[in-house]
Write a protein that holds these residues in place. Structure first.
Motif, short mmCIF file in Angstrom:
data_model
loop_
_atom_site.label_atom_id
_atom_site.label_comp_id
_atom_site.label_asym_id
_atom_site.label_seq_id
_atom_site.Cartn_x
_atom_site.Cartn_y
_atom_site.Cartn_z
N GLN A 104 6.42 1.58 12.35
CA GLN A 104 5.03 1.54 11.90
C GLN A 104 4.85 0.73 10.62
OE1 GLN A 104 3.36 5.49 11.81
NE2 GLN A 104 3.48 5.71 14.05
N ASN A 136 6.86 0.01 7.97
CA ASN A 136 7.35 0.54 6.70
C ASN A 136 8.73 -0.01 6.38
OD1 ASN A 136 5.24 2.53 5.94
ND2 ASN A 136 5.86 3.57 7.82
N LYS A 185 4.87 1.07 2.55
CA LYS A 185 4.17 0.33 3.58
C LYS A 185 4.27 -1.17 3.31
CE LYS A 185 1.45 0.80 7.25
NZ LYS A 185 1.82 1.62 8.43
N GLN A 215 4.14 9.74 -0.01
CA GLN A 215 4.49 8.35 0.23
C GLN A 215 4.04 7.51 -0.96
OE1 GLN A 215 3.58 6.94 4.09
NE2 GLN A 215 3.71 4.78 3.55
N ASN A 265 2.84 4.54 -3.47
CA ASN A 265 1.78 3.54 -3.37
C ASN A 265 2.06 2.37 -4.30
OD1 ASN A 265 0.17 5.00 -1.48
ND2 ASN A 265 -0.50 6.34 -3.15
#
Length: 443
Positions: free
Chosen positions: A268, A270, A287, A338, A340
């Motif tokens: 996805q 990442n 990400k 997660q 940022n």
């Protein structure tokens, strides 16, 4: 000095008066004094350079372009500069470049081959090398590559090769020694790997090999199982890494190592980041910028030590850099959510414009009928990138917008590029000596 007027008078005397004792004496005293001072100076200099600690302290202040030239001064200087202890101290102060030996080709069709899967033809080497240097040619024709299995990863010139999931070898091109790793204790049906080479002040090479299990049940798993081999202990150790969200690593890939920290592709869009030296067994997810369905994508280390990410499609490529905070990337492993971290766009390139500005290279590569894509980063470099066009490999420089063809020895036209990962093979540009590698490392 008081004797100078007498010396001037002495020099004005005719030749027959040179035997005059009153004038000869001060002149002799002056010569003796000058010779004595010179001898004392030479003695101090000799004593200083005879001390290994003082000589090391002096050499550590010299730039890399000077160090390689000083190995011809004497055998003692050669041993000192090529020693592991001096190299370790020097590399902690200076950034030394890398030498490109060639490109290894890894065909994904043969990795983790299932029952009845594709078999490698005998005519195709298991470890193809597209050599770009004389040292690469010597390695290619020495026969050693036939005994190592498939290419997995490389770091600082050391090669990690083998045959999943049982046999792994580490080969040192300097000492020509092959280190066979013991068989892993845990079986992973699908896995990804990482190869960490640590610069050690000792003569022995120090490295770690990490095998990580890749789970297909993405919605259920937030734990990554790994097995780590350390050359210090010569054993495999088993552990589990926790993630704040579900994680699934991309199988049959090798992690990008920056400062001992591993970066793996994950599902996805990442990138999974793991620091083996961190106290908490935690794996963080970041990400990647943009969508995650690009034709080709690569990870690497930027000139300022950041993680850089590049992707390409038919029209062009982009280079992004993951910005650090005040603590670097350390906060990635302390949070429960997660992270940022922000990505910043560093370069953007249109392939048509690139070829238009380099018509000579474009004609040579016949780019009209061939797909162009990003191939790899250079180590610790943000200003250049390797690009592939058909079987041609070029080096693009962002600042000058210049394209340089990389000449290599090998049958690039026979490579199944759609199923192959072509990885540049580097060795740190550091003076080497066969005398030091033979076990006689005394200085």
């Amino acid at each position: 000095m008081k004797i100078l007027p007498q010396i001037r008078s002495f020099l004005r005397k005719p030749f027959h008066s040179l035997s005059d004792p009153p004038l000869i004496k001060p002149f002799q005293d002056l010569l003796i004094s000058m010779k004595s001072r010179r001898m004392r100076h030479e003695s101090v200099l000799h004593t200083a350079l005879s001390c290994d600690d003082i000589l090391c302290n002096i050499l550590l202040r010299l730039p890399p372009e000077s160090i390689s030239k000083l190995i011809i001064v004497s055998k003692r200087w050669l041993h000192l500069i090529c020693s592991s202890s001096f190299r370790h101290s020097y590399l902690s102060r200076w950034r030394v470049g890398f030498s490109l030996l060639g490109f290894f080709v890894c065909n994904s069709l043969y990795l983790g081959r299932p029952q009845g899967g594709a078999r490698r033809p005998r005519s195709e080497p298991a470890l193809p090398l597209l050599s770009t240097s004389r040292e690469g040619d010597d390695m290619k024709f020495s026969g050693i590559l036939k005994r190592l299995g498939y290419f997995i990863d490389s770091s600082n010139g050391l090669l990690l090769c083998g045959r999943h999931p049982k046999a792994y070898h580490v080969w040192d091109p300097v000492t020509k020694q092959q280190h066979k790793l013991p068989r892993p204790r845990v079986y992973f049906e699908e896995l990804c790997m990482a190869f960490i080479v640590e610069d050690s002040p000792d003569d022995d090479i120090c490295y770690r090999v990490v095998r990580a299990k890749c789970e297909s049940r993405f919605d259920e798993i937030n734990i990554v199982t790994i097995e780590t081999f350390s050359s210090k202990t010569s054993t495999w150790s088993y552990s589990k890494l926790k993630c704040s969200s579900t994680v699934s690593l991309s199988p049959w890939t090798s992690g990008t190592v920056i400062g001992g920290v591993i970066h793996w592709y994950a599902a996805q869009g990442n990138v999974a980041i793991y620091d083996p030296d961190h106290q908490e067994k935690h794996i963080a997810l970041v990400k990647l910028p943009g969508t995650f369905d690009f034709d080709e994508q690569v990870l690497g280390e930027s000139s300022d030590g950041c993680l850089q990410y590049g992707w390409s499609c038919k029209s062009g490529l982009q280079i992004w850099v993951l910005e650090k905070d005040l603590y670097g990337y350390a906060s990635l492993f302390s949070g429960n959510k997660q992270s940022n971290f922000n990505w910043s766009l560093r370069y953007k390139l249109n392939f048509k414009i690139m070829w238009k500005k380099n018509p000579t290279v474009a004609t040579k590569c016949s780019t009209r009928s061939k797909e162009t894509e990003i191939l790899s980063f250079l180590p610790q470099n943000s200003e250049s990138v390797f690009i592939r066009s058909g079987s041609n490999i070029v080096l693009y420089h962002f600042e000058s917008e210049r394209v340089e063809v990389v000449q290599y020895q090998g049958r690039g036209s026979s490579i199944l590029w759609d199923f192959s990962k072509v990885v540049p093979y580097y060795k740190r540009a550091w003076p080497q000596s066969a005398l030091c590698c033979s076990g006689n490392n005394t200085i």
